[in-house]
Design an enzyme around this catalytic site. Sequence first.
Site, short mmCIF file in Angstrom:
data_model
loop_
_atom_site.label_atom_id
_atom_site.label_comp_id
_atom_site.label_asym_id
_atom_site.label_seq_id
_atom_site.Cartn_x
_atom_site.Cartn_y
_atom_site.Cartn_z
CD GLU A 5 56.45 10.59 -12.47
OE1 GLU A 5 56.78 10.53 -13.90
OE2 GLU A 5 57.23 10.27 -11.80
CG LEU A 72 62.44 9.48 -3.32
CD1 LEU A 72 61.39 8.99 -2.56
CD2 LEU A 72 63.46 9.88 -2.36
CG ASP A 75 65.18 9.04 -16.92
OD1 ASP A 75 66.29 8.58 -17.18
OD2 ASP A 75 64.24 8.84 -17.88
CB THR A 153 60.53 4.19 -4.14
OG1 THR A 153 61.73 3.66 -4.38
CG2 THR A 153 60.67 5.51 -3.28
#
Length: 179
Positions: A5, A72, A75, A153
């Site tokens: 990330e 998942l 953006d 999530t």
Amino acid sequence: MLGLEIRVQVSQYVQDRIAALRVNAASEAAAASSAECPQNAHYQNVSIVRANAMKFLPNYFAKHSLSSLFFLFPDPHFKSRKHKARIISPTLLAEYAYALRPGGIVYTITDVKDLHDWMRSHLEAFPLFTYVDEETLRAEGKGPIIDAVFTSTEEGKKVERNKGDKWLACFRRIQVERQ
């Protein structure tokens, strides 16, 4: 399982969640005095690295070392001039194919129909990936993974609360024999 990330706040949040899960699992195991599982065994196979996967994925994983990739609720980068920043692109698909072993699965899910269509069309056009429908994956025993993709999530839970739509597309990494 390793998450990559780029955003500091998101990676810190995930790191804190993993630490909390480890503490809770250890205290539950101690309370149950489970002889079956060592006290700190839960959630030891999951971590997060703050890194730009779009630039450095091949630095983290050897060829054909991954069995699954998950995208998942990425953006959507709505503006046309920002489409080059999307996590699914022809260049990046080559890197994903490099890291993903033949037979491995790419899972994508989003609540943005245009992004779903974008990801699906790019994956369908790439010669090393073939579409796999949800029923086939469930028949192969991957139902719990698909269920988790839909519901586990924070973004997925938010979409669920707002009664939004989710679009799933999964692709298998195929082996191409050289002649």
